[in-house]
Design a protein around this motif. Structure first.
Motif, mmCIF file in Angstrom:
data_model
loop_
_atom_site.group_PDB
_atom_site.id
_atom_site.type_symbol
_atom_site.label_atom_id
_atom_site.label_comp_id
_atom_site.label_asym_id
_atom_site.label_seq_id
_atom_site.Cartn_x
_atom_site.Cartn_y
_atom_site.Cartn_z
ATOM 1 N N ILE A 281 -32.893 10.732 14.757
ATOM 2 C CA ILE A 281 -32.395 9.360 14.958
ATOM 3 C C ILE A 281 -30.881 9.308 14.775
ATOM 4 O O ILE A 281 -30.329 8.291 14.380
ATOM 5 N N THR A 282 -30.219 10.445 15.078
ATOM 6 C CA THR A 282 -28.757 10.446 15.074
ATOM 7 C C THR A 282 -28.252 9.810 16.365
ATOM 8 O O THR A 282 -29.033 9.382 17.221
ATOM 9 N N GLN A 283 -26.940 9.803 16.530
ATOM 10 C CA GLN A 283 -26.329 9.167 17.698
ATOM 11 C C GLN A 283 -26.361 10.033 18.965
ATOM 12 O O GLN A 283 -25.739 9.666 19.974
ATOM 13 N N HIS A 284 -27.083 11.134 18.949
ATOM 14 C CA HIS A 284 -27.180 11.966 20.146
ATOM 15 C C HIS A 284 -27.868 11.176 21.261
ATOM 16 O O HIS A 284 -28.921 10.572 21.043
ATOM 17 N N LYS A 285 -27.277 11.182 22.448
ATOM 18 C CA LYS A 285 -27.779 10.325 23.529
ATOM 19 C C LYS A 285 -29.054 10.852 24.188
ATOM 20 O O LYS A 285 -29.771 10.099 24.849
ATOM 21 N N THR A 286 -29.337 12.138 24.030
ATOM 22 C CA THR A 286 -30.561 12.696 24.612
ATOM 23 C C THR A 286 -31.651 12.875 23.568
ATOM 24 O O THR A 286 -32.791 12.451 23.770
ATOM 25 N N TYR A 287 -31.309 13.499 22.460
ATOM 26 C CA TYR A 287 -32.315 13.811 21.449
ATOM 27 C C TYR A 287 -32.437 12.749 20.362
ATOM 28 O O TYR A 287 -33.423 12.746 19.627
ATOM 29 N N GLY A 288 -31.440 11.890 20.251
ATOM 30 C CA GLY A 288 -31.470 10.871 19.221
ATOM 31 C C GLY A 288 -31.591 9.469 19.798
ATOM 32 O O GLY A 288 -32.243 9.257 20.820
#
Length: 315
Positions: free
Chosen positions: A90-97
């Motif tokens: 649930i980080t700010q990664h646009k693909t994995y989060g």
């Protein structure tokens, strides 16, 4: 007559088997998605409040001990009856989060349990139908911030493998919560019992310390079976059952004879009278102030006592 009974019984069995097959194939149900409007306050105080709450709510499942970020991890401490569970990135990664999630989509998930793709988040994910607007907005502001804990991390999720029980429960018993129709205010911090009740419910203390995860009532927590009477069965990291203690004011089987000082110390430091008071999956709530921890104690002292002796698991 005998043939009729045989045919009737066979029909019932076939209908039951068809229903079971339908649930197994259908899996976790989907629902319509909304994107409620939301305006975030991103000042330093709001972000600090959001991090504090996220550290007590989200981090317990999503914080990876290796990355020290909310990149997710296998939930080895979750009851095996729910299946193989992996807390997602649930980080700010646009693909994995959740980097490309809107604030409204995050709010809708936290309030209702419905993800942006319409899928219902299984019962083991925390949902916050009763949390004050100010607090839930602070959590979202933190999740969308540049704090290192939520900075974009290029770590793919491992898909969960929900059990048949989870699929059955989410198709029958567990349903999405409604979006609040009126503002939810913050508790009166000058009223210790009100503040303590707010924290005990919204930090989901009752969820673990009531009788069973499956019978918890998140809309009216007091209606949960064995409310704060303990006996629920989370696991530790070795898969050992760790029955939760009775936190009602019963003087024999609960904490009725505990002093406020002893409770606050145990809750914040994990220590009581020189020995461990808390063991995984319960961790000390170091983020709480003494006032907040004392308020939780006062609230627990105000609820009905339950006589339920819970044997502590061996070390």
């Amino acid at each position: 007559m005998r043939k009729i009974l045989i045919y009737g019984g066979t029909t019932i069995v076939l209908i039951l088997l068809a229903a079971l097959l339908f649930i197994q194939v259908k899996g976790i149900p989907s629902y319509p998605v909304e994107k409620p409007p939301i305006t975030l306050n991103t000042d330093s105080a709001s972000l600090a409040r959001g991090k504090k709450l996220a550290s007590m709510l989200c981090a317990s499942c999503h914080l990876n001990p290796d990355t020290r970020q909310l990149t997710g991890r296998p939930m080895v401490d979750a009851p095996k009856e729910f299946g193989e569970i992996h807390a997602p990135n649930i980080t700010q990664h646009k693909t994995y989060g959740i980097g490309d999630w809107t604030e409204g989509e995050i709010l809708f998930l936290l309030r209702t349990g419905i993800k942006r793709d319409g899928k219902y988040a299984p019962p083991y994910m925390a949902k916050l139908p009763l949390m004050a607007d100010q607090d839930i907005n602070a959590i979202i502001a933190f999740l969308k911030s540049n704090d290192r804990m939520v900075a974009a991390a290029d770590i793919p999720d491992q898909p969960a493998k929900p059990s048949f029980l989870t699929k059955a429960l989410t198709n029958t018993v567990f349903k999405p919560f409604p979006m609040p129709t009126a503002p939810i205010p913050m508790p009166d911090t000058s009223n210790a019992i009100e503040l303590g009740g707010y924290l005990a419910k919204n930090l989901e203390c009752f969820s673990c310390h009531s009788a069973d995860f499956k019978s918890n009532d998140f809309l009216v927590p007091e209606h949960s079976e064995g409310y704060f009477g303990g006996g629920n069965k989370p696991l530790n990291e070795e898969g050992q059952v760790m029955p939760t203690p009775n936190l009602t004011p019963d003087k024999v089987t609960g904490i009725g004879n505990w002093s406020e000082e002893k409770f606050v110390k145990a809750l914040k430091s994990g220590i009581k009278e020189g020995e461990p008071a808390l063991r995984y999956p319960m961790k000390p709530y170091t983020e709480l102030t003494d006032k907040e921890a004392a308020a939780i104690y006062k609230y627990l002292m105000s609820i009905p006592p339950i006589s339920n002796k819970v044997e502590r698991s061996p070390e």
